[in-house]
Design an enzyme around this catalytic site. Structure first.
Site, PDB file in Angstrom:
ATOM      1  N   ASP A  55       0.876  -1.263  -0.041  1.00 42.84           N
ATOM      2  CA  ASP A  55       0.067   0.089  -0.125  1.00 42.84           C
ATOM      3  C   ASP A  55       0.883   1.216   0.044  1.00 42.84           C
ATOM      4  O   ASP A  55       1.613   1.266   0.885  1.00 42.84           O
ATOM      5  CB  ASP A  55      -0.919  -0.100   1.328  1.00 42.84           C
ATOM      6  N   TYR A  60       2.731   9.757   0.332  1.00 40.96           N
ATOM      7  CA  TYR A  60       3.985   9.041   1.011  1.00 40.96           C
ATOM      8  C   TYR A  60       5.128   9.221   0.619  1.00 40.96           C
ATOM      9  O   TYR A  60       6.214   9.146   1.127  1.00 40.96           O
ATOM     10  CB  TYR A  60       3.698   7.461   0.965  1.00 40.96           C
ATOM     11  N   LYS A  90      -2.867   5.952  -3.835  1.00 40.30           N
ATOM     12  CA  LYS A  90      -3.923   6.786  -3.741  1.00 40.30           C
ATOM     13  C   LYS A  90      -3.791   8.425  -4.183  1.00 40.30           C
ATOM     14  O   LYS A  90      -2.941   8.843  -4.573  1.00 40.30           O
ATOM     15  CB  LYS A  90      -4.194   7.140  -2.227  1.00 40.30           C
ATOM     16  N   HIS A 123      -7.849   9.614  -1.337  1.00 41.07           N
ATOM     17  CA  HIS A 123      -7.076   9.324  -0.169  1.00 41.07           C
ATOM     18  C   HIS A 123      -7.937   9.702   1.080  1.00 41.07           C
ATOM     19  O   HIS A 123      -8.105   9.360   2.165  1.00 41.07           O
ATOM     20  CB  HIS A 123      -5.862   9.915  -0.273  1.00 41.07           C
TER      21      HIS A 123
END
Length: 326
Positions: A55, A60, A90, A123
Protein backbone atom coordinates in the site's frame (compact mmCIF):
# COMPACT_ATOMS: atom_id res chain seq x y z
CA UNK A 1 10.59 -20.27 -10.84
CA UNK A 2 9.30 -18.24 -7.88
CA UNK A 3 10.63 -19.40 -4.53
CA UNK A 4 8.38 -20.85 -1.84
CA UNK A 5 6.94 -18.36 0.61
CA UNK A 6 7.03 -18.87 4.34
CA UNK A 7 3.39 -17.97 4.83
CA UNK A 8 0.50 -18.36 2.40
CA UNK A 9 -1.78 -15.36 2.94
CA UNK A 10 -5.54 -15.85 2.39
CA UNK A 11 -7.10 -13.58 -0.24
CA UNK A 12 -10.43 -11.77 -0.46
CA UNK A 13 -12.29 -11.25 -3.74
CA UNK A 14 -13.40 -7.68 -4.52
CA UNK A 15 -17.04 -7.24 -5.53
CA UNK A 16 -16.33 -4.43 -8.01
CA UNK A 17 -13.69 -4.06 -10.72
CA UNK A 18 -11.28 -6.48 -12.38
CA UNK A 19 -8.56 -6.77 -9.74
CA UNK A 20 -7.16 -10.08 -8.57
CA UNK A 21 -8.22 -11.00 -5.01
CA UNK A 22 -6.68 -8.83 -2.29
CA UNK A 23 -4.34 -10.53 0.21
CA UNK A 24 -5.84 -10.34 3.71
CA UNK A 25 -2.75 -8.66 5.21
CA UNK A 26 -0.69 -6.08 3.33
CA UNK A 27 2.33 -3.94 4.07
CA UNK A 28 2.00 -0.17 4.45
CA UNK A 29 4.71 2.27 3.32
CA UNK A 30 3.66 5.54 4.95
CA UNK A 31 6.90 6.68 6.57
CA UNK A 32 7.36 10.06 8.28
CA UNK A 33 9.76 11.37 7.12
CA UNK A 34 9.85 9.34 3.86
CA UNK A 35 12.72 6.85 3.72
CA UNK A 36 13.06 5.67 0.09
CA UNK A 37 16.05 3.34 0.51
CA UNK A 38 14.62 1.77 3.66
CA UNK A 39 11.31 1.28 1.84
CA UNK A 40 12.90 -0.62 -1.04
CA UNK A 41 14.82 -2.95 1.27
CA UNK A 42 11.79 -3.51 3.53
CA UNK A 43 9.50 -4.33 0.59
CA UNK A 44 12.01 -6.86 -0.74
CA UNK A 45 12.26 -8.45 2.73
CA UNK A 46 8.45 -8.50 2.97
CA UNK A 47 8.13 -10.25 -0.41
CA UNK A 48 10.62 -12.87 0.79
CA UNK A 49 8.53 -13.69 3.89
CA UNK A 50 5.24 -13.87 1.98
CA UNK A 51 3.67 -10.41 1.52
CA UNK A 52 1.96 -9.81 -1.80
CA UNK A 53 -0.08 -6.66 -1.04
CA UNK A 54 1.68 -3.29 -0.81
CA UNK A 55 0.00 0.00 0.00
CA UNK A 56 1.39 3.37 -1.06
CA UNK A 57 0.12 6.85 -2.00
CA UNK A 58 1.19 9.98 -3.83
CA UNK A 59 1.50 11.61 -0.38
CA UNK A 60 3.96 9.06 1.02
CA UNK A 61 6.80 9.50 -1.48
CA UNK A 62 7.26 5.71 -1.54
CA UNK A 63 5.79 4.81 -4.94
CA UNK A 64 9.21 4.84 -6.67
CA UNK A 65 11.08 2.58 -4.17
CA UNK A 66 8.07 0.24 -4.01
CA UNK A 67 8.10 -0.12 -7.80
CA UNK A 68 11.88 -0.67 -7.79
CA UNK A 69 11.53 -3.38 -5.14
CA UNK A 70 8.80 -5.24 -7.07
CA UNK A 71 10.86 -5.08 -10.28
CA UNK A 72 13.93 -6.39 -8.45
CA UNK A 73 11.88 -9.16 -6.80
CA UNK A 74 10.76 -10.30 -10.26
CA UNK A 75 14.36 -10.21 -11.55
CA UNK A 76 15.52 -12.28 -8.56
CA UNK A 77 12.71 -14.83 -8.95
CA UNK A 78 11.09 -13.95 -5.59
CA UNK A 79 7.89 -13.47 -7.61
CA UNK A 80 7.20 -14.81 -11.09
CA UNK A 81 6.06 -11.37 -12.32
CA UNK A 82 4.49 -8.07 -11.27
CA UNK A 83 1.06 -9.78 -11.62
CA UNK A 84 1.76 -11.72 -8.41
CA UNK A 85 1.73 -8.50 -6.41
CA UNK A 86 -1.34 -6.43 -5.41
CA UNK A 87 -0.47 -2.70 -5.37
CA UNK A 88 -2.71 0.01 -3.91
CA UNK A 89 -2.06 3.73 -4.36
CA UNK A 90 -4.07 6.85 -3.63
CA UNK A 91 -5.09 10.18 -5.13
CA UNK A 92 -4.04 13.13 -2.97
CA UNK A 93 -6.40 16.01 -2.10
CA UNK A 94 -4.63 18.56 -4.35
CA UNK A 95 -5.51 16.31 -7.30
CA UNK A 96 -9.08 15.63 -6.16
CA UNK A 97 -10.46 17.51 -9.17
CA UNK A 98 -12.11 15.88 -12.21
CA UNK A 99 -9.42 16.98 -14.71
CA UNK A 100 -6.47 16.02 -12.44
CA UNK A 101 -7.37 12.42 -11.53
CA UNK A 102 -6.10 10.74 -14.70
CA UNK A 103 -2.83 12.77 -14.82
CA UNK A 104 -2.28 11.95 -11.12
CA UNK A 105 -2.67 8.22 -11.75
CA UNK A 106 -0.38 8.41 -14.79
CA UNK A 107 2.26 10.05 -12.56
CA UNK A 108 1.79 7.33 -9.93
CA UNK A 109 2.27 4.65 -12.61
CA UNK A 110 5.39 6.42 -13.86
CA UNK A 111 6.73 6.48 -10.28
CA UNK A 112 5.95 2.78 -9.85
CA UNK A 113 7.18 1.90 -13.37
CA UNK A 114 4.01 -0.17 -13.75
CA UNK A 115 1.26 -0.34 -16.36
CA UNK A 116 -1.54 -0.49 -13.80
CA UNK A 117 -2.34 -0.43 -10.09
CA UNK A 118 -4.58 -3.12 -8.66
CA UNK A 119 -6.48 -0.56 -6.60
CA UNK A 120 -6.66 3.25 -6.77
CA UNK A 121 -8.29 5.11 -3.87
CA UNK A 122 -9.44 8.67 -3.20
CA UNK A 123 -7.19 9.28 -0.17
CA UNK A 124 -9.61 11.60 1.69
CA UNK A 125 -13.09 13.01 0.98
CA UNK A 126 -11.38 16.41 0.83
CA UNK A 127 -10.29 18.66 -2.05
CA UNK A 128 -7.46 21.19 -1.84
CA UNK A 129 -6.50 23.87 -4.36
CA UNK A 130 -4.36 22.28 -7.11
CA UNK A 131 -0.63 22.57 -6.51
CA UNK A 132 2.33 20.68 -5.07
CA UNK A 133 1.65 18.17 -2.29
CA UNK A 134 2.22 19.82 1.07
CA UNK A 135 1.47 18.37 4.49
CA UNK A 136 -0.07 19.77 6.57
CA UNK A 137 -2.20 21.81 4.16
CA UNK A 138 -3.29 25.42 4.60
CA UNK A 139 -6.86 25.73 5.83
CA UNK A 140 -7.68 28.35 3.21
CA UNK A 141 -6.68 25.87 0.47
CA UNK A 142 -9.62 23.57 1.24
CA UNK A 143 -12.27 23.78 -1.49
CA UNK A 144 -15.61 22.00 -2.08
CA UNK A 145 -15.22 18.43 -3.35
CA UNK A 146 -16.92 17.62 -6.67
CA UNK A 147 -17.46 13.96 -5.80
CA UNK A 148 -19.49 13.29 -8.98
CA UNK A 149 -16.82 14.67 -11.29
CA UNK A 150 -13.94 13.08 -9.38
CA UNK A 151 -15.62 9.67 -9.26
CA UNK A 152 -16.41 9.76 -12.99
CA UNK A 153 -12.70 10.36 -13.58
CA UNK A 154 -11.87 7.44 -11.26
CA UNK A 155 -14.26 5.25 -13.28
CA UNK A 156 -12.44 6.30 -16.45
CA UNK A 157 -9.14 5.15 -14.86
CA UNK A 158 -10.69 1.71 -14.39
CA UNK A 159 -12.20 1.63 -17.90
CA UNK A 160 -8.76 2.42 -19.35
CA UNK A 161 -7.24 -0.48 -17.38
CA UNK A 162 -4.87 1.84 -15.48
CA UNK A 163 -6.56 0.80 -12.22
CA UNK A 164 -8.05 -2.69 -11.97
CA UNK A 165 -10.37 -1.51 -9.19
CA UNK A 166 -11.23 1.83 -7.58
CA UNK A 167 -12.32 2.87 -4.14
CA UNK A 168 -12.18 5.34 -1.28
CA UNK A 169 -10.28 5.96 1.93
CA UNK A 170 -11.39 7.76 5.10
CA UNK A 171 -15.00 7.90 3.81
CA UNK A 172 -17.83 7.76 6.35
CA UNK A 173 -21.28 6.35 5.55
CA UNK A 174 -22.33 9.94 4.76
CA UNK A 175 -19.52 10.35 2.23
CA UNK A 176 -20.25 6.91 0.73
CA UNK A 177 -23.95 7.81 0.36
CA UNK A 178 -22.93 10.78 -1.80
CA UNK A 179 -20.49 8.67 -3.82
CA UNK A 180 -22.92 5.79 -4.43
CA UNK A 181 -25.59 8.26 -5.57
CA UNK A 182 -23.42 9.20 -8.58
CA UNK A 183 -21.44 5.99 -9.17
CA UNK A 184 -21.84 3.81 -12.26
CA UNK A 185 -19.01 1.62 -10.93
CA UNK A 186 -19.32 1.18 -7.15
CA UNK A 187 -16.22 1.50 -4.96
CA UNK A 188 -14.56 -1.88 -4.35
CA UNK A 189 -12.87 -0.85 -1.10
CA UNK A 190 -13.05 1.75 1.67
CA UNK A 191 -9.74 1.93 3.57
CA UNK A 192 -10.16 3.45 7.02
CA UNK A 193 -8.57 3.58 10.45
CA UNK A 194 -9.74 0.38 12.14
CA UNK A 195 -8.48 -1.73 15.04
CA UNK A 196 -9.81 -3.04 18.38
CA UNK A 197 -9.68 0.50 19.82
CA UNK A 198 -11.59 1.99 16.83
CA UNK A 199 -13.88 -0.78 15.62
CA UNK A 200 -16.05 1.09 13.07
CA UNK A 201 -19.12 -1.12 13.60
CA UNK A 202 -21.54 1.27 11.86
CA UNK A 203 -19.31 1.66 8.82
CA UNK A 204 -18.57 -2.08 8.62
CA UNK A 205 -22.28 -2.93 8.62
CA UNK A 206 -22.97 -0.31 5.95
CA UNK A 207 -20.13 -1.51 3.70
CA UNK A 208 -21.15 -5.17 4.09
CA UNK A 209 -24.66 -4.26 2.94
CA UNK A 210 -23.29 -2.33 -0.08
CA UNK A 211 -20.70 -4.95 -1.10
CA UNK A 212 -17.73 -2.70 -0.27
CA UNK A 213 -14.68 -4.41 1.28
CA UNK A 214 -13.31 -2.59 4.33
CA UNK A 215 -9.51 -2.38 4.61
CA UNK A 216 -7.89 -1.30 7.87
CA UNK A 217 -5.02 1.13 8.19
CA UNK A 218 -3.41 1.63 11.63
CA UNK A 219 -4.50 -1.95 12.49
CA UNK A 220 -1.92 -1.87 15.30
CA UNK A 221 -3.03 1.54 16.55
CA UNK A 222 -0.57 3.84 14.79
CA UNK A 223 1.05 6.66 16.72
CA UNK A 224 -1.04 9.47 18.17
CA UNK A 225 -0.07 12.78 16.59
CA UNK A 226 -0.14 14.38 20.03
CA UNK A 227 2.47 11.89 21.27
CA UNK A 228 0.15 10.23 23.78
CA UNK A 229 1.18 6.72 22.77
CA UNK A 230 -0.61 3.79 21.21
CA UNK A 231 -3.94 2.64 22.65
CA UNK A 232 -3.81 -0.76 20.89
CA UNK A 233 -0.34 -1.67 22.13
CA UNK A 234 -1.16 -0.31 25.60
CA UNK A 235 -4.48 -2.21 25.89
CA UNK A 236 -4.58 -4.44 28.95
CA UNK A 237 -7.42 -6.44 27.40
CA UNK A 238 -5.36 -7.26 24.30
CA UNK A 239 -2.24 -7.91 26.40
CA UNK A 240 -4.19 -10.39 28.53
CA UNK A 241 -5.50 -12.27 25.49
CA UNK A 242 -2.02 -12.26 23.90
CA UNK A 243 -0.42 -13.70 27.04
CA UNK A 244 -3.05 -16.43 27.36
CA UNK A 245 -2.66 -17.43 23.71
CA UNK A 246 1.12 -17.15 23.46
CA UNK A 247 0.80 -14.41 20.82
CA UNK A 248 1.82 -10.77 20.51
CA UNK A 249 -0.66 -7.90 20.96
CA UNK A 250 -0.13 -7.09 17.26
CA UNK A 251 -1.09 -10.65 16.28
CA UNK A 252 -4.24 -10.51 18.42
CA UNK A 253 -5.25 -7.19 16.83
CA UNK A 254 -4.61 -8.44 13.28
CA UNK A 255 -6.42 -11.73 13.96
CA UNK A 256 -9.43 -9.83 15.35
CA UNK A 257 -9.54 -7.66 12.21
CA UNK A 258 -9.27 -10.73 9.97
CA UNK A 259 -12.16 -12.40 11.80
CA UNK A 260 -14.32 -9.31 11.11
CA UNK A 261 -13.87 -9.87 7.35
CA UNK A 262 -11.61 -6.82 7.08
CA UNK A 263 -8.18 -6.74 5.39
CA UNK A 264 -5.22 -5.06 7.13
CA UNK A 265 -2.43 -2.73 6.02
CA UNK A 266 0.26 -3.00 8.68
CA UNK A 267 3.32 -0.74 8.53
CA UNK A 268 6.56 -2.28 9.73
CA UNK A 269 10.06 -2.24 8.26
CA UNK A 270 11.29 -4.79 10.82
CA UNK A 271 11.65 -8.28 9.27
CA UNK A 272 10.78 -10.17 12.46
CA UNK A 273 7.61 -8.14 12.98
CA UNK A 274 6.73 -8.49 9.29
CA UNK A 275 6.88 -12.27 9.76
CA UNK A 276 4.88 -12.18 13.00
CA UNK A 277 2.16 -10.08 11.36
CA UNK A 278 1.50 -12.95 8.93
CA UNK A 279 1.39 -15.64 11.64
CA UNK A 280 -2.31 -15.12 12.34
CA UNK A 281 -4.05 -17.60 10.07
CA UNK A 282 -3.67 -20.94 11.89
CA UNK A 283 -5.45 -20.08 15.16
CA UNK A 284 -8.69 -18.38 16.27
CA UNK A 285 -9.92 -16.06 18.96
CA UNK A 286 -12.45 -17.57 21.39
CA UNK A 287 -15.96 -16.20 21.92
CA UNK A 288 -14.74 -14.89 25.28
CA UNK A 289 -11.84 -13.08 23.55
CA UNK A 290 -14.28 -11.54 21.09
CA UNK A 291 -16.57 -10.39 23.89
CA UNK A 292 -13.69 -8.76 25.79
CA UNK A 293 -12.49 -6.97 22.64
CA UNK A 294 -16.04 -5.75 21.88
CA UNK A 295 -16.07 -3.96 25.24
CA UNK A 296 -12.81 -2.01 24.75
CA UNK A 297 -13.29 1.75 25.12
CA UNK A 298 -13.22 3.36 21.66
CA UNK A 299 -10.85 6.13 20.62
CA UNK A 300 -10.16 7.52 17.15
CA UNK A 301 -6.67 8.84 16.38
CA UNK A 302 -6.73 10.19 12.80
CA UNK A 303 -9.13 13.08 12.12
CA UNK A 304 -9.79 15.17 9.01
CA UNK A 305 -8.70 18.34 10.76
CA UNK A 306 -5.22 16.76 11.15
CA UNK A 307 -4.62 17.31 7.42
CA UNK A 308 -4.40 21.04 8.09
CA UNK A 309 -2.06 23.40 9.89
CA UNK A 310 -3.50 25.03 13.01
CA UNK A 311 -3.22 28.55 11.60
CA UNK A 312 -5.59 30.21 9.15
CA UNK A 313 -9.31 29.81 8.49
CA UNK A 314 -11.50 27.56 6.36
CA UNK A 315 -13.04 29.94 3.85
CA UNK A 316 -14.97 27.72 1.42
CA UNK A 317 -15.76 24.42 3.19
CA UNK A 318 -17.81 23.44 6.19
CA UNK A 319 -15.54 21.81 8.76
CA UNK A 320 -18.33 19.27 9.43
CA UNK A 321 -17.59 17.87 5.94
CA UNK A 322 -14.05 17.10 7.09
CA UNK A 323 -15.32 15.04 10.03
CA UNK A 324 -14.55 11.33 9.61
CA UNK A 325 -15.75 10.21 13.04
CA UNK A 326 -19.03 8.29 13.29
Amino acid sequence: MASKRTTAVPEVALRSGNARPMPAVGMGTAAIPPAPEATKDAVLAAIEVGYRHFDTAALYGTEKPLGEAVAEAARRGLVASREEVFVTSKLWCTQCHPDLVLPALRQTLQNLQMEYVDLYLIHWPVALKPGPITFPAKREDAVPLDIGGVWRAMEECQRLGLAKAIGASNFTTKHLDKLLAVAKIPPAVNQVELNPVWQQRTLRDYCAEKGILVAAYSPLGGQNLDGTGNAVMASEVLAGIAKARGKTVAQVSLRWIYEQGVTSIAKSYNVERLKQNLEIFDWELTDEDQLKISQIQQKKVVKGIDLFSREGEFTSVDTADLDVVE
